[in-house]
Scaffold this active site. Structure first.
Site, mmCIF file in Angstrom:
data_model
loop_
_atom_site.group_PDB
_atom_site.id
_atom_site.type_symbol
_atom_site.label_atom_id
_atom_site.label_comp_id
_atom_site.label_asym_id
_atom_site.label_seq_id
_atom_site.Cartn_x
_atom_site.Cartn_y
_atom_site.Cartn_z
ATOM 1 N N ASP A 120 0.819 -0.712 0.155
ATOM 2 C CA ASP A 120 -0.205 0.126 -0.046
ATOM 3 C C ASP A 120 1.190 1.318 -0.019
ATOM 4 O OD1 ASP A 120 -2.155 -1.560 0.425
ATOM 5 O OD2 ASP A 120 -3.077 -0.976 1.931
ATOM 6 N N GLY A 121 1.684 1.653 0.538
ATOM 7 C CA GLY A 121 2.930 2.308 0.516
ATOM 8 C C GLY A 121 3.029 2.554 -1.011
ATOM 9 N N ASN A 195 -4.762 9.298 1.522
ATOM 10 C CA ASN A 195 -5.308 7.995 2.942
ATOM 11 C C ASN A 195 -6.255 9.161 3.903
ATOM 12 O OD1 ASN A 195 -4.886 5.544 2.131
ATOM 13 N ND2 ASN A 195 -3.399 5.066 3.633
ATOM 14 N N ASP A 225 -4.628 14.784 21.097
ATOM 15 C CA ASP A 225 -2.893 15.265 20.464
ATOM 16 C C ASP A 225 -2.873 15.247 18.923
ATOM 17 O OD1 ASP A 225 -1.542 14.049 22.853
ATOM 18 O OD2 ASP A 225 -1.618 11.810 22.560
ATOM 19 N N THR A 236 -8.921 2.689 6.602
ATOM 20 C CA THR A 236 -9.091 1.520 6.941
ATOM 21 C C THR A 236 -7.200 1.540 7.428
ATOM 22 O OG1 THR A 236 -8.012 0.298 4.898
ATOM 23 C CG2 THR A 236 -9.941 -0.142 5.190
ATOM 24 N N TYR A 238 -4.561 4.590 9.437
ATOM 25 C CA TYR A 238 -4.409 5.756 10.833
ATOM 26 C C TYR A 238 -5.968 5.878 11.508
ATOM 27 C CZ TYR A 238 -2.426 8.634 13.961
ATOM 28 O OH TYR A 238 -0.666 9.504 15.041
ATOM 29 N N LEU A 240 -9.208 4.323 11.408
ATOM 30 C CA LEU A 240 -9.239 3.221 11.934
ATOM 31 C C LEU A 240 -8.765 2.447 12.951
ATOM 32 C CD1 LEU A 240 -10.621 0.354 11.726
ATOM 33 C CD2 LEU A 240 -9.162 -0.794 10.795
ATOM 34 N N SER A 241 -6.979 3.248 13.518
ATOM 35 C CA SER A 241 -6.126 3.072 14.938
ATOM 36 C C SER A 241 -6.659 3.549 15.547
ATOM 37 C CB SER A 241 -4.546 3.066 14.009
ATOM 38 O OG SER A 241 -4.253 1.194 13.736
#
Length: 410
Positions: A120-121, A195, A225, A236, A238, A240-241
């Site tokens: 993906d990167g 993204n 933050d 799906t 950052y 999502l995390s």
């Protein structure tokens, strides 16, 4: 003219037409008249250089009209062995060329298809290269993640032949157009994000203070933050995390997800893609903030600086491997709703108990309906007991449109 319309029925009809148009765009197949193919190979992975050579050789051999561009670093690579390739495939002398960032930005419209070899990167890197219009992107899974890389390299001959000969169906993935401004309004930079754009506190020990505006109105002041403003594709990643929701790429929304907010009531929210957002570092903030676009091009935001974020007119078209590729991706990479099925423990029983189990679990009635009601049954009693005041099977209480006014079932 929608602004001067006096009929809500007309507006509803127009809105439905827009939804149908979006649906048809999603299903459309585009025939490629490909003359130029650009291959982007994952950096710092020498094993993929050999695969790049194999792919290049196959295209040059089987598609004589196509010119192939590979990374300029491969021109002198011993692993790629451009000189040997020219001896094996003579037309490579004129049809094998090399690209760099300047070439892509100046001649992006001349490229008919982009092929990525990586994860993906690598796809995100392609998005950073094409800051305006983007050709269809076909991604082979050769990295650690695979939300966007849905094609298998083992099958590249069949997959690529189908794309070049039969045409492609693409996901027109929304990108975010992000413009960074100083406090006086001067433009610092503009970036297209596939993204997300992230505004966080950076190295500062203080909680960041960020004002979030929507169409010019203050929506909230975030003390956290940071904030993540993500596309459906980025839902799906950052976002999502940080607790954001999964969003299908065909749903055009902007996801706003706080990073470790000071108040527990600050939950993620989905905003319409028609809204123009602005994130500002207020003058009263204790520290500066930092912005990153798909994890790249990090920029410091001083007090009074702001970023305007809107849906970009330059979408990112990814070639679809199947109509259900999104659900296959989230199931494969996230184990979405995967659970172990309940097992039967009958095999643990002794022979005697297994016989008893089978006897007790025999069906006590037949699934077949009797042709006639038994003489022993009182039919009038059945009619009286089964009577109800409101029968939800009475279709006369339901709306049935007249001929020509119904909605066709797909």
């Amino acid at each position: 003219n929608l602004k001067s319309s006096h009929s809500h029925a007309k507006l509803a009809e127009t809105a439905h037409g827009v939804r149908m148009l979006s649906k048809n765009l999603y299903k459309a197949t585009v025939t490629l008249d490909a003359h130029t193919v650009l291959i982007v190979t994952k950096a710092r992975d020498n094993s993929l250089v050999f695969l790049t050579r194999e792919l290049t050789e196959w295209i040059l051999t089987n598609h004589p009209r196509i010119t192939v561009y590979v990374d300029y670093h491969l021109e002198k690579s011993k692993r790629f062995n451009a000189e040997g390739l020219m001896k094996e495939v003579p037309r490579a002398k004129t049809a094998l060329r090399y690209w760099d960032k300047l070439f892509v930005r100046e001649r992006a419209t001349t490229i008919d298809l982009v092929i990525t070899l990586g994860g993906d990167g690598t796809v995100l890197f392609v998005s950073s290269l094409f800051q305006r219009s983007v050709p269809p992107v076909m991604s082979f899974s050769l990295g650690s993640l695979g939300f966007l890389t849905t094609f298998q390299f083992e099958e590249f001959r069949d997959s690529l032949s189908a794309v070049l000969e039969k045409g492609v169906r693409t996901n027109l993935r929304m990108r975010l157009a992000c413009r960074v401004h100083r406090a006086d309004g001067s433009l610092v930079c503009e970036q297209q994000a596939l993204n997300e754009v992230t505004i966080d506190r950076g190295p500062s020990p203080f909680v960041s203070m960020l004002e979030l505006y929507g169409d010019g109105s203050l929506l909230t002041v975030a003390q956290a933050d940071g904030l993540i403003l993500a596309t459906p594709t980025g839902s799906t990643a950052y976002s999502l995390s940080a607790g954001g929701s999964l969003v299908h790429p065909a749903v055009n929304v902007i996801s706003v997800t706080p990073i470790c907010p000071h108040t527990l009531s600050f939950r993620p929210i989905l905003l319409p893609d028609s809204m123009v957002l602005k994130v500002k570092v207020p003058k009263r903030s204790r520290a500066t903030a930092w912005a990153a676009f798909d994890g790249r091009a990090r920029v410091e935001l001083m007090k009074g600086d702001y970023i305007s974020i809107s849906a970009s007119p330059f979408s990112f078209p990814t070639v679809m491997s199947s109509p259900t590729e999104y659900f296959e991706s989230v199931s494969r990479t996230l184990n979405w709703n995967v659970r172990e099925q309940q097992k039967s423990f009958v095999h643990l029983l002794s022979k005697k108990n297994k016989i008893n189990y089978e006897e007790l679990n025999k069906p006590k009635f037949s699934l077949e309906e009797p042709d006639e009601i038994s003489d022993d049954v009182d039919e009038e009693a059945i009619d009286e007991d089964s009577g109800v005041d409101i029968d939800d099977q009475d279709f006369s209480t339901h709306f049935v449109p007249s001929d020509g006014q119904g909605i066709e079932t797909p």
